[in-house]
Design a protein around this motif. Structure first.
Motif, PDB file in Angstrom:
ATOM      1  N   VAL A   1       0.850  -1.194   0.000  1.00  0.00           N
ATOM      2  CA  VAL A   1       0.000   0.000   0.000  1.00  0.00           C
ATOM      3  C   VAL A   1       0.884   1.242   0.000  1.00  0.00           C
ATOM      4  O   VAL A   1       1.763   1.390   0.860  1.00  0.00           O
ATOM      5  CB  VAL A   1      -0.926   0.031   1.235  1.00  0.00           C
TER       6      VAL A   1
ATOM      7  N   THR B   1       1.236   5.357   0.376  1.00  0.00           N
ATOM      8  CA  THR B   1       0.550   6.468   1.037  1.00  0.00           C
ATOM      9  C   THR B   1       1.306   7.764   0.760  1.00  0.00           C
ATOM     10  O   THR B   1       2.485   7.739   0.381  1.00  0.00           O
ATOM     11  CB  THR B   1       0.469   6.269   2.564  1.00  0.00           C
TER      12      THR B   1
ATOM     13  N   ALA C   1      -2.094   5.548   7.810  1.00  0.00           N
ATOM     14  CA  ALA C   1      -2.700   5.933   6.534  1.00  0.00           C
ATOM     15  C   ALA C   1      -2.962   4.716   5.659  1.00  0.00           C
ATOM     16  O   ALA C   1      -3.990   4.635   4.977  1.00  0.00           O
ATOM     17  CB  ALA C   1      -1.797   6.922   5.798  1.00  0.00           C
ATOM     18  N   ALA C   2      -2.065   3.735   5.679  1.00  0.00           N
ATOM     19  CA  ALA C   2      -2.257   2.528   4.875  1.00  0.00           C
ATOM     20  C   ALA C   2      -3.460   1.730   5.362  1.00  0.00           C
ATOM     21  O   ALA C   2      -4.258   1.231   4.564  1.00  0.00           O
ATOM     22  CB  ALA C   2      -0.995   1.668   4.918  1.00  0.00           C
TER      23      ALA C   2
ATOM     24  N   LYS D   1      -6.041   2.946   6.963  1.00  0.00           N
ATOM     25  CA  LYS D   1      -7.221   3.740   6.598  1.00  0.00           C
ATOM     26  C   LYS D   1      -7.550   3.553   5.115  1.00  0.00           C
ATOM     27  O   LYS D   1      -8.724   3.419   4.737  1.00  0.00           O
ATOM     28  CB  LYS D   1      -6.950   5.211   6.912  1.00  0.00           C
ATOM     29  N   THR D   2      -6.540   3.541   4.281  1.00  0.00           N
ATOM     30  CA  THR D   2      -6.731   3.372   2.840  1.00  0.00           C
ATOM     31  C   THR D   2      -7.407   2.044   2.517  1.00  0.00           C
ATOM     32  O   THR D   2      -8.252   1.959   1.625  1.00  0.00           O
ATOM     33  CB  THR D   2      -5.378   3.462   2.115  1.00  0.00           C
TER      34      THR D   2
ATOM     35  N   THR E   1      -6.576  11.150   2.216  1.00  0.00           N
ATOM     36  CA  THR E   1      -6.528   9.752   2.649  1.00  0.00           C
ATOM     37  C   THR E   1      -7.144   9.573   4.024  1.00  0.00           C
ATOM     38  O   THR E   1      -7.897   8.622   4.270  1.00  0.00           O
ATOM     39  CB  THR E   1      -5.063   9.244   2.672  1.00  0.00           C
TER      40      THR E   1
END
Length: 290
Positions: free
Chosen positions: A28, A30, A73-74, A76-77, A284
């Motif tokens: 992933v 970000t 962030a990853a 969440k993505t 994001t």
């Protein structure tokens, strides 16, 4: 109701989770760089799950090198809604013995060299962190850890130190006797701060491996001792994780404690003054309010 996705951040000794169906490691990207490792995704007990080894498989990253912003962030993505942080800690309390689990509810942040926010110049935000963990997830972690056979302590203050060295004896005594800390670790900050900014529910499961350096009968911390206890703790942690899908269920309602609405009134910068590049990066984790 939204679909639930459980995120697990595994600490020292916990580098994989068994029993995940349709498992695959996903890379992933970000705006804050790459996370610590690829993320293992799939389904566990009928619920979507994502597992991220905080230090990377094989433990190549020390606490100060962990890309905390990219990790959150990853997750969440990928669509994670609920984050369970699992980490090894030292204990300042006789009753919180090696092998015990502590469901943390407060933090003292002594880290000093880590980026601690997604926001900054161009888009300023201040989230509430008075209660940095989610009681709903903490309930599930407590029940799951007990079902896994761990002795569980509900509530405790986690002192986050910079590391990578362990405490001096003077520091250990100060944290225990004057600051009121219960356990000490190197990784839950700024992780908990960032999870709140990303509007993710967050629970901290601290697995005790040692008594830091304050205890007169246990001597100073040794890595070999930590690794042996961490291995035993990791087995219990895996059983705890396996219990979470049934405890939480596949569907997620609005968090009664407001974790998923932490940014509702947190952004101070008016739209006309926001840096477009910063806003683009923040989509994001803060797209809901931006």
């Amino acid at each position: 109701m939204a679909q639930r996705m459980i995120g697990v951040i595994g600490g020292s000794g916990l580098y994989e989770v068994e029993g995940i169906e349709d498992a695959r490691w996903r890379h992933v990207e970000t705006p804050w760089g790459d996370p610590s490792d690829a993320i293992l995704t799939g389904r566990l007990g009928g619920v979507d799950i994502a597992f991220l080894p905080r230090h990377g498989r094989g433990h190549p990253l020390d606490p100060g090198s962990v890309p905390y912003r990219a990790n959150i962030a990853a997750l969440k993505t990928l669509g994670v809604t609920d984050v369970f942080s699992v980490s090894a800690v030292g204990s300042f309390r006789e009753a919180m013995a090696p092998g015990d689990f502590v469901i943390v509810d407060q933090f003292i942040d002594r880290t000093r060299a880590r980026a601690s926010s997604f926001f900054g110049p161009g888009c300023v935000a201040h989230v509430s962190l008075a209660h940095p963990t989610c009681p709903r997830l903490s309930d599930a972690a407590e029940a799951g850890a007990a079902a896994a056979g761990a002795r569980v302590h509900r509530g405790g203050t986690y002192l986050a130190m910079e590391g990578p060295q362990f405490s001096t004896l003077a520091e250990s005594r100060m944290y225990r006797e004057h600051w009121g800390a219960d356990v000490i670790g190197m990784t839950n900050m700024p992780e908990a701060r960032l999870a709140r900014e990303a509007e993710l529910c967050y629970a901290s499961v601290a697995m005790v491996t040692d008594y830091d350096s304050w205890h007169p009968d246990h001597g100073e911390v040794e890595v070999t001792q930590i690794l042996a206890t961490a291995a035993a703790n990791a087995d219990k942690a895996r059983r705890m994780i396996a219990a979470l899908p049934e405890l939480l269920g596949p569907e997620r309602t609005t968090c009664p404690h407001g974790c998923d609405r932490a940014l509702e009134h947190a952004i101070l910068t008016v739209p006309s003054a926001r840096d477009p590049q910063m806003v683009a990066r923040l989509q994001t984790i803060a797209g809901r309010v931006l």
